[in-house]
Design an enzyme around this catalytic site. Structure first.
Site, mmCIF file in Angstrom:
data_model
loop_
_atom_site.group_PDB
_atom_site.id
_atom_site.type_symbol
_atom_site.label_atom_id
_atom_site.label_comp_id
_atom_site.label_asym_id
_atom_site.label_seq_id
_atom_site.Cartn_x
_atom_site.Cartn_y
_atom_site.Cartn_z
ATOM 1 C CG ASP A 101 -1.974 1.052 1.230
ATOM 2 O OD1 ASP A 101 -2.484 1.372 0.134
ATOM 3 O OD2 ASP A 101 -2.314 1.575 2.307
ATOM 4 C CG HIS A 148 2.303 6.700 -1.136
ATOM 5 N ND1 HIS A 148 1.898 7.169 -2.371
ATOM 6 C CD2 HIS A 148 1.189 6.214 -0.547
ATOM 7 C CE1 HIS A 148 0.590 6.955 -2.504
ATOM 8 N NE2 HIS A 148 0.141 6.375 -1.417
HETATM 9 C C1 BG6 Z 1 -3.039 5.811 0.127
HETATM 10 C C2 BG6 Z 1 -3.129 4.520 0.881
HETATM 11 O O1 BG6 Z 1 -2.417 5.607 -1.112
HETATM 12 O O2 BG6 Z 1 -2.278 6.759 0.875
HETATM 13 C C3 BG6 Z 1 -3.763 4.749 2.232
HETATM 14 O O3 BG6 Z 1 -3.897 3.568 0.142
HETATM 15 C C4 BG6 Z 1 -3.016 5.823 2.988
HETATM 16 O O4 BG6 Z 1 -3.797 3.548 2.994
HETATM 17 C C5 BG6 Z 1 -2.852 7.074 2.136
HETATM 18 O O5 BG6 Z 1 -3.764 6.134 4.157
HETATM 19 C C6 BG6 Z 1 -1.933 8.088 2.816
HETATM 20 O O6 BG6 Z 1 -1.972 9.290 2.111
HETATM 21 P P1 BG6 Z 1 -1.926 10.681 2.857
HETATM 22 O O7 BG6 Z 1 -1.888 11.705 1.775
HETATM 23 O O8 BG6 Z 1 -3.147 10.745 3.733
HETATM 24 O O9 BG6 Z 1 -0.683 10.646 3.679
#
Ligand code: BG6
Length: 503
Positions: free
Chosen positions: A241, A246
């Site tokens: 995920d 990220h």
């Molecule tokens: C998403 C994930 O891509 O990014 C989620 O699927 C996660 O599980 C989210 O909570 C986090 O993104 P941000 O911008 O809230 O830090």
């Protein structure tokens, strides 16, 4: 990067127009762009979805949702929304059939300019099929004067083999230059600032290598639990995920070589190079370089949350992890021997995404005859991605007084203190770049595959057996995560330090 100019006339075709992403992020972002005149009255939105109904159904749903959004005045009353909503239409139909594409073709044939961007805000199982249908109906064919672009949300594949297969399926029909693979972290202002921080500041970049840097930590801690996302999350887990997408985007920005220009291709080449340099571990190495955890039931910020295993739609006996910590290496001249420690998890102490660059200790021979008997704390650059975007530099100074003693202090910069950053969704720059054709903030096929290659040994190992270690909600993860870094005589950066300072 190009100067900000209004986007060209375009039809933005959103697959999944009645879904959560569209109303929560895409539409608010386009309202913000409309208010800032970055998109004009020549942007039309054509929503596609399986829900029956016409334009009025979609508009009403959006109105209802926007009535609850915004600081003070709800977004539904924003004049920018009033302008935008006049240019939104909806077609109901099945993405896997042909009718819908025939209808889209009809609408596009009368659209001024003929430009179209297709945004796939749909579950991943539809990605490849939609691209094939668009191509089969001639909707992906560009002409000299008009573009056809396709934006694809994450997750892009579930492992190396499926990511390769999806890339192959898509690139068989359209060119890489038409594909915009999203990672919403790249829309965050501080993430974009990483390149400026590094390449516009001599004092940072000149120390940016294994000679001066001891290690790097990248943390994305979340307080949210899995909640209603059990079905998706149980098939996914924290590693898939968050990490190859990220966290690796952050890692790539930190570790890439300087690009020759701020051109999309120049930047993406350097990012891909460093992702390809991530060491791909043997099964034995994976066993000692990664740990996983799963939260148990308990209280988090005064709220009772169920254990992950009690979450609706989580399989009984599930081995899915909600926390992961890894120790990785980028095998390049610059980073030889410098560990990159990554961790991310749900239901943790606080929401905080940060990058910590810890410098080597000074030789400190000159302090030998003084009261500085303890080890001097190392310098640290802490880049706060969210919330409280900013940067701190931790240095040592002499504490006032007659004796020679040192004390660590922090030089702090917070965006909110100096700029009015407003309330952005993080999608504004991504949508704008899609419309103007700048692929800098989007992932290229080779970068995606390199990311999956680096996490594949952990996926393989954990699929074979064992289970994640339990951690209490509101903690910083399982004990094994501390073990992973303490074994190297290092420690995770205490997240609450930065936040406590700004309270
Ligand atoms: C998403 C994930 O891509 O990014 C989620 O699927 C996660 O599980 C989210 O909570 C986090 O993104 P941000 O911008 O809230 O830090």
């Amino acid at each position: 990067m190009p100067d900000a100019k209004p986007s060209p006339p375009t039809t933005l075709v959103i697959f999944g127009a009645t879904g959560d992403l569209t109303r929560r992020l895409l539409v608010p972002a386009i309202i913000n762009l409309t208010r800032g005149a970055m998109v004009g009255d020549d942007l039309d939105i054509l929503g596609i979805g399986i829900e029956p109904g016409g334009d009025e159904m979609l508009l009403k749903r959006l109105d209802d949702f926007l009535a609850g959004l915004g600081d003070g005045e709800p977004l539904v009353k924003d004049p920018a929304w009033a302008r935008l909503r006049q240019r939104i239409s909806y077609i109901s139909g099945d993405f896997t059939g042909d009718d819908i594409y025939l209808e889209i073709a009809k609408r596009l044939s009368s659209a001024p300019g003929g430009n179209a961007a297709f945004y796939l805000a749909v579950p991943p199982r539809f990605f490849g099929g939609i691209v094939e249908k668009l191509a089969a109906h001639g909707l992906a064919a560009e002409s000299e004067n008009s573009f056809r672009r396709i934006a694809i949300e994450k997750p892009f594949g579930t492992d190396l083999a499926s990511a390769r297969a999806l890339n192959a399926q898509i690139l068989n029909k359209v060119g890489e230059g038409q594909i915009y693979r999203l990672d919403h972290f790249l829309g965050k202002e501080t993430v974009q600032n990483l390149l400026t921080a590094r390449f516009a500041n001599m004092m940072i970049e000149s120390l940016w290598n294994s000679r001066y840097i001891d290690h790097v930590q990248i943390t994305a801690a979340e307080t949210v639990d899995v909640g209603s996302r059990g079905a998706f999350y149980d098939a996914t887990g924290a590693l898939r995920d968050m990490v190859p997408n990220h966290l690796f985007q952050l890692l790539a920005m930190i570790a890439m070589e300087p690009p020759n220009s701020f051109d999309a291709e120049a930047i993406r080449n350097e990012k891909s190079k460093v992702l390809k340099a991530l060491r791909v571990f043997t099964p034995e190495e994976a066993a000692t370089h990664g740990v996983r955890g799963v939260y148990s039931g308990g209280t988090l910020n005064g709220v009772e949350i169920p254990a992950y295993h009690q979450t609706p739609q989580v399989a009984p006996g599930s081995k899915t992890e909600t926390f992961v910590a890894l120790k990785l290496y980028a095998d390049t001249w610059r980073w030889a021997g410098v560990p990159f420690y990554l961790r991310t998890g749900k239901a943790m102490t606080l929401r905080d995404t940060e990058i910590v660059v810890e410098f080597q200790p000074v030789p400190f021979a000159q302090f030998r005859e003084t009261d500085v008997t303890r080890r001097l704390p190392p310098n640290r650059l802490v880049i706060q991605v969210q919330p409280d975007e900013g940067m701190s530099l931790e240095i040592s100074i002499k504490s006032p007084g007659l004796s020679v003693d040192t004390v660590p202090v922090s030089l702090d910069f917070r965006y909110a203190d100096q700029f009015d950053i407003g309330k952005m969704t993080g999608y504004e720059s991504l949508i704008y770049d899609l419309l103007i054709g700048d692929q800098t903030l989007f992932q290229r096929a080779d970068g995606i595959e390199a990311g999956w290659a680096a996490v594949q040994p952990f996926l393989d190992l954990w699929a074979k057996g064992g289970e994640p270690e339990a951690y209490a909600p509101g903690s910083m993860g399982p004990a094994c995560a501390e073990g992973l870094i303490e074994r190297d005589r290092r420690q995770w950066h205490a997240l609450d330090v930065v936040h406590a300072k700004h309270k």
